[in-house]
Design a protein around this motif. Sequence first.
Motif, PDB file in Angstrom:
ATOM      1  N   GLU A  76      22.935  32.761   4.256  1.00  0.00           N
ATOM      2  CA  GLU A  76      23.022  34.222   4.319  1.00  0.00           C
ATOM      3  C   GLU A  76      22.293  34.795   5.539  1.00  0.00           C
ATOM      4  OE1 GLU A  76      23.582  32.762   0.236  1.00  0.00           O
ATOM      5  OE2 GLU A  76      22.023  32.462   1.747  1.00  0.00           O
ATOM      6  N   LEU A  77      21.397  33.996   6.137  1.00  0.00           N
ATOM      7  CA  LEU A  77      20.630  34.466   7.282  1.00  0.00           C
ATOM      8  C   LEU A  77      21.061  33.807   8.581  1.00  0.00           C
ATOM      9  CD1 LEU A  77      17.057  34.521   5.665  1.00  0.00           C
ATOM     10  CD2 LEU A  77      18.624  36.440   5.990  1.00  0.00           C
ATOM     11  N   ALA A  78      22.175  33.111   8.557  1.00  0.00           N
ATOM     12  CA  ALA A  78      22.627  32.385   9.740  1.00  0.00           C
ATOM     13  C   ALA A  78      22.841  33.310  10.936  1.00  0.00           C
ATOM     14  CB  ALA A  78      23.917  31.631   9.429  1.00  0.00           C
ATOM     15  N   GLY A  79      23.154  34.566  10.683  1.00  0.00           N
ATOM     16  CA  GLY A  79      23.374  35.515  11.768  1.00  0.00           C
ATOM     17  C   GLY A  79      22.142  35.809  12.600  1.00  0.00           C
ATOM     18  N   LEU A  80      20.955  35.411  12.108  1.00  0.00           N
ATOM     19  CA  LEU A  80      19.720  35.623  12.863  1.00  0.00           C
ATOM     20  C   LEU A  80      19.581  34.660  14.035  1.00  0.00           C
ATOM     21  CD1 LEU A  80      17.188  35.939   9.888  1.00  0.00           C
ATOM     22  CD2 LEU A  80      18.002  37.820  11.332  1.00  0.00           C
ATOM     23  N   ALA A  81      20.311  33.559  14.010  1.00  0.00           N
ATOM     24  CA  ALA A  81      20.114  32.470  14.965  1.00  0.00           C
ATOM     25  C   ALA A  81      20.325  32.919  16.401  1.00  0.00           C
ATOM     26  CB  ALA A  81      21.044  31.313  14.625  1.00  0.00           C
ATOM     27  N   ALA A  82      19.759  32.121  17.316  1.00  0.00           N
ATOM     28  CA  ALA A  82      19.789  32.468  18.735  1.00  0.00           C
ATOM     29  C   ALA A  82      21.205  32.632  19.257  1.00  0.00           C
ATOM     30  CB  ALA A  82      19.051  31.397  19.534  1.00  0.00           C
ATOM     31  N   GLU A  83      22.141  31.840  18.748  1.00  0.00           N
ATOM     32  CA  GLU A  83      23.516  31.912  19.238  1.00  0.00           C
ATOM     33  C   GLU A  83      24.295  33.073  18.640  1.00  0.00           C
ATOM     34  OE1 GLU A  83      23.495  28.772  15.896  1.00  0.00           O
ATOM     35  OE2 GLU A  83      22.151  29.535  17.480  1.00  0.00           O
ATOM     36  N   HIS A  84      23.671  33.827  17.730  1.00  0.00           N
ATOM     37  CA  HIS A  84      24.324  34.998  17.132  1.00  0.00           C
ATOM     38  C   HIS A  84      23.531  36.262  17.503  1.00  0.00           C
ATOM     39  CE1 HIS A  84      27.054  32.352  15.099  1.00  0.00           C
ATOM     40  NE2 HIS A  84      26.074  31.737  14.446  1.00  0.00           N
ATOM     41  N   ALA A  85      22.788  36.841  16.572  1.00  0.00           N
ATOM     42  CA  ALA A  85      22.055  38.076  16.862  1.00  0.00           C
ATOM     43  C   ALA A  85      20.747  37.832  17.613  1.00  0.00           C
ATOM     44  CB  ALA A  85      21.761  38.828  15.557  1.00  0.00           C
ATOM     45  N   ASP A  86      20.289  36.584  17.630  1.00  0.00           N
ATOM     46  CA  ASP A  86      19.027  36.228  18.278  1.00  0.00           C
ATOM     47  C   ASP A  86      17.858  37.060  17.736  1.00  0.00           C
ATOM     48  OD1 ASP A  86      17.309  34.839  19.917  1.00  0.00           O
ATOM     49  OD2 ASP A  86      17.799  35.959  21.735  1.00  0.00           O
ATOM     50  N   GLN A  87      17.783  37.129  16.410  1.00  0.00           N
ATOM     51  CA  GLN A  87      16.708  37.870  15.744  1.00  0.00           C
ATOM     52  C   GLN A  87      15.813  36.966  14.905  1.00  0.00           C
ATOM     53  OE1 GLN A  87      16.168  41.324  16.152  1.00  0.00           O
ATOM     54  NE2 GLN A  87      17.619  40.888  17.795  1.00  0.00           N
ATOM     55  N   LEU A  88      15.993  35.658  15.035  1.00  0.00           N
ATOM     56  CA  LEU A  88      15.243  34.736  14.181  1.00  0.00           C
ATOM     57  C   LEU A  88      13.743  34.810  14.438  1.00  0.00           C
ATOM     58  CD1 LEU A  88      15.231  32.503  12.053  1.00  0.00           C
ATOM     59  CD2 LEU A  88      15.620  30.836  13.895  1.00  0.00           C
ATOM     60  N   GLY A  89      13.352  34.968  15.702  1.00  0.00           N
ATOM     61  CA  GLY A  89      11.936  35.028  16.019  1.00  0.00           C
ATOM     62  C   GLY A  89      11.217  36.135  15.280  1.00  0.00           C
ATOM     63  N   GLY A  90      11.796  37.320  15.275  1.00  0.00           N
ATOM     64  CA  GLY A  90      11.185  38.429  14.547  1.00  0.00           C
ATOM     65  C   GLY A  90      11.095  38.162  13.067  1.00  0.00           C
ATOM     66  N   TYR A  91      12.122  37.538  12.506  1.00  0.00           N
ATOM     67  CA  TYR A  91      12.107  37.210  11.076  1.00  0.00           C
ATOM     68  C   TYR A  91      11.008  36.196  10.767  1.00  0.00           C
ATOM     69  CZ  TYR A  91      14.085  36.507   6.413  1.00  0.00           C
ATOM     70  OH  TYR A  91      14.278  36.467   5.044  1.00  0.00           O
ATOM     71  N   ARG A  92      10.818  35.254  11.666  1.00  0.00           N
ATOM     72  CA  ARG A  92       9.817  34.212  11.424  1.00  0.00           C
ATOM     73  C   ARG A  92       8.383  34.731  11.538  1.00  0.00           C
ATOM     74  NH1 ARG A  92      11.509  28.517  14.075  1.00  0.00           N
ATOM     75  NH2 ARG A  92       9.864  27.837  12.641  1.00  0.00           N
ATOM     76  N   ILE A  93       8.190  35.873  12.175  1.00  0.00           N
ATOM     77  CA  ILE A  93       6.856  36.489  12.163  1.00  0.00           C
ATOM     78  C   ILE A  93       6.445  36.788  10.723  1.00  0.00           C
ATOM     79  CG2 ILE A  93       5.521  38.526  12.797  1.00  0.00           C
ATOM     80  CD1 ILE A  93       7.146  38.691  15.367  1.00  0.00           C
ATOM     81  N   ALA A  94       7.378  37.336   9.948  1.00  0.00           N
ATOM     82  CA  ALA A  94       7.079  37.656   8.551  1.00  0.00           C
ATOM     83  C   ALA A  94       6.873  36.384   7.731  1.00  0.00           C
ATOM     84  CB  ALA A  94       8.207  38.496   7.959  1.00  0.00           C
ATOM     85  N   GLU A  95       7.662  35.351   8.018  1.00  0.00           N
ATOM     86  CA  GLU A  95       7.470  34.079   7.303  1.00  0.00           C
ATOM     87  C   GLU A  95       6.087  33.501   7.595  1.00  0.00           C
ATOM     88  OE1 GLU A  95      11.940  32.240   6.744  1.00  0.00           O
ATOM     89  OE2 GLU A  95      10.793  31.624   8.513  1.00  0.00           O
ATOM     90  N   LEU A  96       5.673  33.566   8.829  1.00  0.00           N
ATOM     91  CA  LEU A  96       4.353  33.042   9.198  1.00  0.00           C
ATOM     92  C   LEU A  96       3.237  33.856   8.552  1.00  0.00           C
ATOM     93  CD1 LEU A  96       2.540  31.140  10.770  1.00  0.00           C
ATOM     94  CD2 LEU A  96       2.900  32.558  12.809  1.00  0.00           C
ATOM     95  N   ALA A  97       3.407  35.168   8.474  1.00  0.00           N
ATOM     96  CA  ALA A  97       2.409  36.011   7.823  1.00  0.00           C
ATOM     97  C   ALA A  97       2.275  35.639   6.346  1.00  0.00           C
ATOM     98  CB  ALA A  97       2.777  37.481   7.968  1.00  0.00           C
ATOM     99  N   ALA A  98       3.414  35.389   5.675  1.00  0.00           N
ATOM    100  CA  ALA A  98       3.373  34.998   4.269  1.00  0.00           C
ATOM    101  C   ALA A  98       2.729  33.631   4.096  1.00  0.00           C
ATOM    102  CB  ALA A  98       4.790  34.997   3.694  1.00  0.00           C
TER     103      ALA A  98
END
Length: 313
Positions: free
Chosen positions: A58-80
């Motif tokens: 469901e989050l595949a669209g975040l990947a670099a080859e798509h929306a390239d938003q994975l880095g921002g999402y992983r900030i929240a994962e790292l905080a958790a």
Amino acid sequence: MSRPRTLARRRLLLVHAHPDDESITTGGTIARYAAAPDTEVTLVTCTLGEQGEVMVPELAGLAAEHADQLGGYRIAELAAASAALGLTDHRFLGGVGRWRDSGMVVVAGAFAAAPPPESLHPRAFCADGQRAEQVAALAEILAEVQPQVVVGYDPGGSYGHPDHVRAHEISMAAAAAAPSVRKVYWTVQPLGDLAAGLAELAGAPARGMPWRLPGADELPSVPDETVTTRVEVTDQLAAKVAALRAHATQLTVWSRPSAPEGAGPTSIEQLAFALTNEIAMPVLRTESYTLAGAAGSVQPVRETDLFDGIEAW
């Protein structure tokens, strides 16, 4: 006028390349020392992990080859994950997004040399010409935190990722010039511990684990005799597993009681996790390190505490 910063008696700083690396290799160690009295733990993450594959469809669209938003999402994962480990001092090297995950070319069976892609992003962490600024950025953090112990990767970057190799290079350079640093460790996975962990998982696929066990030499490891320090993290396993689960885009955790209901104690679980390659890796109850410069010494070093031999100040 600001007051001088009050330092804890013991200070540990870890340098990791991407979000999730801290939990996979050093999560138990972070949790153990973060909960210890008068001890400060600082985590430095070098990139946002923008080039990572995505485990959640469901989050595949975040990947670099798509929306390239994975880095921002992983900030929240790292905080958790940091919250699960009790970590309160985290820094991105150079600030959020200063350097980007370089990515790598996967070479089957090779863990010592995984080359970067032919075409690198201008902010790629492993890019030529970036090292001096990266060393300076890490040196600035070391000067503020004044750690006695620094944890990083071995010269091969654990499994060859070019960002891990660069993290090793800058960690060694910055630590060598930091007056407070007494010891530098490389996080490693001993072959014997890995084999024992995999033996515990024997038959796990038939008991519901959705991944296959690795074949010979599919997981990186080092010879047991190069390991100087083993930190027991059994009491921190719950925190480590919670931190691993926080990195849901990158990995999945599987657990199962070690004995069926009614057959005896079930406090120790079979634990494994897998990345997008779906190869099972055991969650070990000991995290291991090599004290830089100590491997191969005449008198072998056998420690159980990263602060062994340090007179805290």
